[in-house]
Design a protein around this motif. Structure first.
Motif, PDB file in Angstrom:
ATOM      1  N   THR A 126       0.761  -1.206   0.019  1.00 49.16           N
ATOM      2  CA  THR A 126       0.039   0.148  -0.226  1.00 49.16           C
ATOM      3  C   THR A 126       0.921   1.298  -0.019  1.00 49.16           C
ATOM      4  OG1 THR A 126      -1.687  -1.086   1.327  1.00 49.16           O
ATOM      5  CG2 THR A 126      -1.744   1.438   1.382  1.00 49.16           C
ATOM      6  N   MET A 127       0.577   2.094  -0.924  1.00 49.63           N
ATOM      7  CA  MET A 127       1.307   3.381  -0.977  1.00 49.63           C
ATOM      8  C   MET A 127       0.588   4.554  -0.766  1.00 49.63           C
ATOM      9  SD  MET A 127       3.913   4.696  -4.163  1.00 49.63           S
ATOM     10  CE  MET A 127       4.588   6.025  -4.080  1.00 49.63           C
ATOM     11  N   LEU A 128       1.160   5.671  -0.246  1.00 48.66           N
ATOM     12  CA  LEU A 128       0.644   6.858   0.393  1.00 48.66           C
ATOM     13  C   LEU A 128       1.520   7.920   0.053  1.00 48.66           C
ATOM     14  CD1 LEU A 128      -0.498   6.117   3.992  1.00 48.66           C
ATOM     15  CD2 LEU A 128      -2.141   6.664   2.335  1.00 48.66           C
ATOM     16  N   THR A 129       0.937   8.745  -1.068  1.00 50.08           N
ATOM     17  CA  THR A 129       1.643   9.787  -1.522  1.00 50.08           C
ATOM     18  C   THR A 129       1.218  11.055  -0.882  1.00 50.08           C
ATOM     19  OG1 THR A 129       1.718   8.869  -3.714  1.00 50.08           O
ATOM     20  CG2 THR A 129       2.303  11.208  -3.561  1.00 50.08           C
ATOM     21  N   ILE A 130       2.336  11.531   0.032  1.00 50.07           N
ATOM     22  CA  ILE A 130       1.846  12.722   0.831  1.00 50.07           C
ATOM     23  C   ILE A 130       2.549  13.937   0.054  1.00 50.07           C
ATOM     24  CG2 ILE A 130       2.315  13.546   3.094  1.00 50.07           C
ATOM     25  CD1 ILE A 130       0.948  10.729   3.095  1.00 50.07           C
ATOM     26  N   GLY A 131       1.750  14.692  -0.580  1.00 50.61           N
ATOM     27  CA  GLY A 131       2.085  15.896  -1.257  1.00 50.61           C
ATOM     28  C   GLY A 131       1.079  16.977  -0.478  1.00 50.61           C
ATOM     29  N   LEU A 253       3.860  -4.176   3.037  1.00 49.70           N
ATOM     30  CA  LEU A 253       4.744  -3.133   3.092  1.00 49.70           C
ATOM     31  C   LEU A 253       3.804  -1.733   2.723  1.00 49.70           C
ATOM     32  CD1 LEU A 253       7.791  -2.040   2.611  1.00 49.70           C
ATOM     33  CD2 LEU A 253       7.422  -2.215   0.252  1.00 49.70           C
ATOM     34  N   PHE A 254       4.221  -0.969   3.690  1.00 49.68           N
ATOM     35  CA  PHE A 254       3.737   0.445   3.379  1.00 49.68           C
ATOM     36  C   PHE A 254       4.730   1.447   2.645  1.00 49.68           C
ATOM     37  CE2 PHE A 254       0.205  -0.619   6.440  1.00 49.68           C
ATOM     38  CZ  PHE A 254      -0.915  -0.007   6.098  1.00 49.68           C
ATOM     39  N   VAL A 255       4.407   2.071   1.788  1.00 44.63           N
ATOM     40  CA  VAL A 255       5.516   2.798   0.854  1.00 44.63           C
ATOM     41  C   VAL A 255       4.867   4.352   1.078  1.00 44.63           C
ATOM     42  CG1 VAL A 255       6.655   3.360  -1.150  1.00 44.63           C
ATOM     43  CG2 VAL A 255       6.105   1.159  -0.504  1.00 44.63           C
ATOM     44  N   PHE A 256       5.767   5.462   1.521  1.00 46.32           N
ATOM     45  CA  PHE A 256       5.445   6.679   1.618  1.00 46.32           C
ATOM     46  C   PHE A 256       6.304   7.597   0.650  1.00 46.32           C
ATOM     47  CE2 PHE A 256       3.815   5.021   5.413  1.00 46.32           C
ATOM     48  CZ  PHE A 256       3.063   5.690   6.014  1.00 46.32           C
ATOM     49  N   VAL A 260       6.649  15.299   1.373  1.00 43.65           N
ATOM     50  CA  VAL A 260       6.935  15.369   2.796  1.00 43.65           C
ATOM     51  C   VAL A 260       7.629  14.115   3.162  1.00 43.65           C
ATOM     52  CG1 VAL A 260       5.956  15.131   5.067  1.00 43.65           C
ATOM     53  CG2 VAL A 260       4.528  16.751   2.994  1.00 43.65           C
ATOM     54  N   SER A 261       7.791  12.839   2.118  1.00 42.99           N
ATOM     55  CA  SER A 261       8.479  11.810   2.379  1.00 42.99           C
ATOM     56  C   SER A 261       9.870  12.024   2.594  1.00 42.99           C
ATOM     57  CB  SER A 261       8.259  10.823   1.571  1.00 42.99           C
ATOM     58  OG  SER A 261       8.800  10.987   0.386  1.00 42.99           O
ATOM     59  N   ILE A 262      10.277  13.271   1.959  1.00 45.05           N
ATOM     60  CA  ILE A 262      11.818  13.466   2.109  1.00 45.05           C
ATOM     61  C   ILE A 262      12.331  13.625   3.808  1.00 45.05           C
ATOM     62  CG2 ILE A 262      12.036  14.635  -0.217  1.00 45.05           C
ATOM     63  CD1 ILE A 262      12.087  17.350   1.396  1.00 45.05           C
ATOM     64  N   ALA A 263      11.262  13.524   4.503  1.00 47.75           N
ATOM     65  CA  ALA A 263      11.890  13.761   5.728  1.00 47.75           C
ATOM     66  C   ALA A 263      12.306  12.527   6.358  1.00 47.75           C
ATOM     67  CB  ALA A 263      10.673  14.386   6.818  1.00 47.75           C
ATOM     68  N   VAL A 291       8.366   2.142   4.492  1.00 48.37           N
ATOM     69  CA  VAL A 291       9.609   2.628   3.900  1.00 48.37           C
ATOM     70  C   VAL A 291       9.373   3.738   3.039  1.00 48.37           C
ATOM     71  CG1 VAL A 291      10.686   0.302   3.748  1.00 48.37           C
ATOM     72  CG2 VAL A 291       9.222   1.078   1.911  1.00 48.37           C
ATOM     73  N   ILE A 292      10.152   4.477   2.868  1.00 51.56           N
ATOM     74  CA  ILE A 292      10.359   5.876   1.802  1.00 51.56           C
ATOM     75  C   ILE A 292      10.407   5.192   0.323  1.00 51.56           C
ATOM     76  CG2 ILE A 292      11.324   7.888   1.179  1.00 51.56           C
ATOM     77  CD1 ILE A 292       9.675   7.942   3.991  1.00 51.56           C
TER      78      ILE A 292
END
Length: 316
Positions: A126-131, A253-256, A260-263, A291-292
């Motif tokens: 599952t991927m969450l795109t944090i923009g 796996l959760f992917v971000f 914001v993921s650069i943190a 994971v990033i």
């Protein structure tokens, strides 16, 4: 077979020729007027035409920011482009002698991470795109989940706070209002208002008139306590959302991804803490990794190209 991937954003269109291994051969980028639907389609056609010159290209994928129907042909709705029931594939088919695939932009980015990035060693991700907002993609048993009508995996609009903050989708309490870049800025401003750990944020706001995402990112890198606290609050809400998603989807796996993921671990640490605190029946089943994303800004075009290649092979 090389394929072309196009990623349509609110202010720009990115494109690339991508190999079967997910490698970018050549890329292109243009600004676009999101208020002019015809201009966007013209820009996509022109970009595909430029990218295929001198190359054996048989398929192109277009990632659009909105709801796509199950046939991957019509864009039901896009929040930042005036597309409503837009027959995008038919319009592109009429002007390009290529096999065209249409998909949601978050699906394309998630597929790229699954095929060539952080998720390449798992079957369920599952991927969450944090923009500015929160996008989502679900891969289950090596396949993208799109739902019965094609508009599934809109994870940013899962409600986590009943009666919470109003969202642009019309509901209240969506994760997008608590776990996005826009939410991070709101939290940073609230912390700046109260002083104390918010003094660094307040100084930046006073000097520049407002706090930008870049300002918050710089302060986080410097270890500013107010900015880090805002990021931890954001991570807390994302962790709660992941706990609910895990109970339903059970990903490995959760992917971000997203800006914001650069943190890195400064984001993932509070996500993990909140996840572990709220996961139902913790300790009685395996837990996912966090994971990033690896492909960063290339994910949309790489994923769109790979989905186009798969679509062309399926329809051949």
């Amino acid at each position: 077979m090389d394929a072309i991937g196009i990623d349509i954003g609110g202010t720009k269109i990115a494109g690339a020729v991508v190999t079967e291994l997910g490698e970018i051969v050549v890329e292109d980028r243009v600004a676009t007027d999101a208020s002019d639907s015809d201009a966007i389609i013209d820009a996509v056609v022109d970009m595909i035409t430029r990218l295929r010159v001198g190359r054996d290209i048989r398929a192109a994928g277009v990632a659009a920011p909105g709801f796509i129907d199950a046939a991957q042909s019509t864009v039901y709705y896009t929040p930042n482009i005036p597309w409503r029931e837009e027959p995008l594939r038919a319009k592109l088919d009429a002007r390009l002698d290529l096999d065209i695939t249409i998909d949601n932009d978050a699906n394309a980015a998630g597929w790229a991470e699954f095929r060539f990035g952080a998720g390449r060693l798992v079957s369920d991700m599952t991927m969450l795109t944090i923009g500015t907002g929160v996008g989502g993609a679900i891969v289950s048993k090596d396949a993208l989940f799109r739902g019965g009508f094609g508009a599934g995996a809109e994870l940013g609009h899962m409600r986590i706070v009943p009666g919470g903050l109003p969202c642009g989708c019309g509901a209240r309490g969506c994760i997008e209002q608590y776990g996005s870049g826009r939410a991070l800025l709101r939290m940073a401003n609230s912390i700046a208002d109260v002083g104390g750990i918010g003094q660094g944020l307040a100084r930046v706001r006073e000097a520049r008139g407002s706090i930008s995402g870049h300002d918050v990112a710089e302060l986080i890198r410097e270890g500013d306590p107010g900015a880090v606290h805002a990021l931890r609050e954001l991570g807390h809400w994302l962790g709660e959302a992941c706990a609910s998603l895990s109970a339903v989807l059970d990903p490995q796996l959760f992917v971000f991804g997203g800006g914001v993921s650069i943190a890195g671990d400064l984001l993932l640490d509070p996500v993990r803490e909140s996840f572990h605190a709220t996961l139902p029946a913790r300790g009685y089943h395996p837990e996912p990794e966090f994971v990033i994303a690896e492909l960063v800004n290339d994910a949309g075009v790489v994923g769109a190209a790979d989905l186009a290649r798969a679509g062309a092979e399926r329809r051949a």
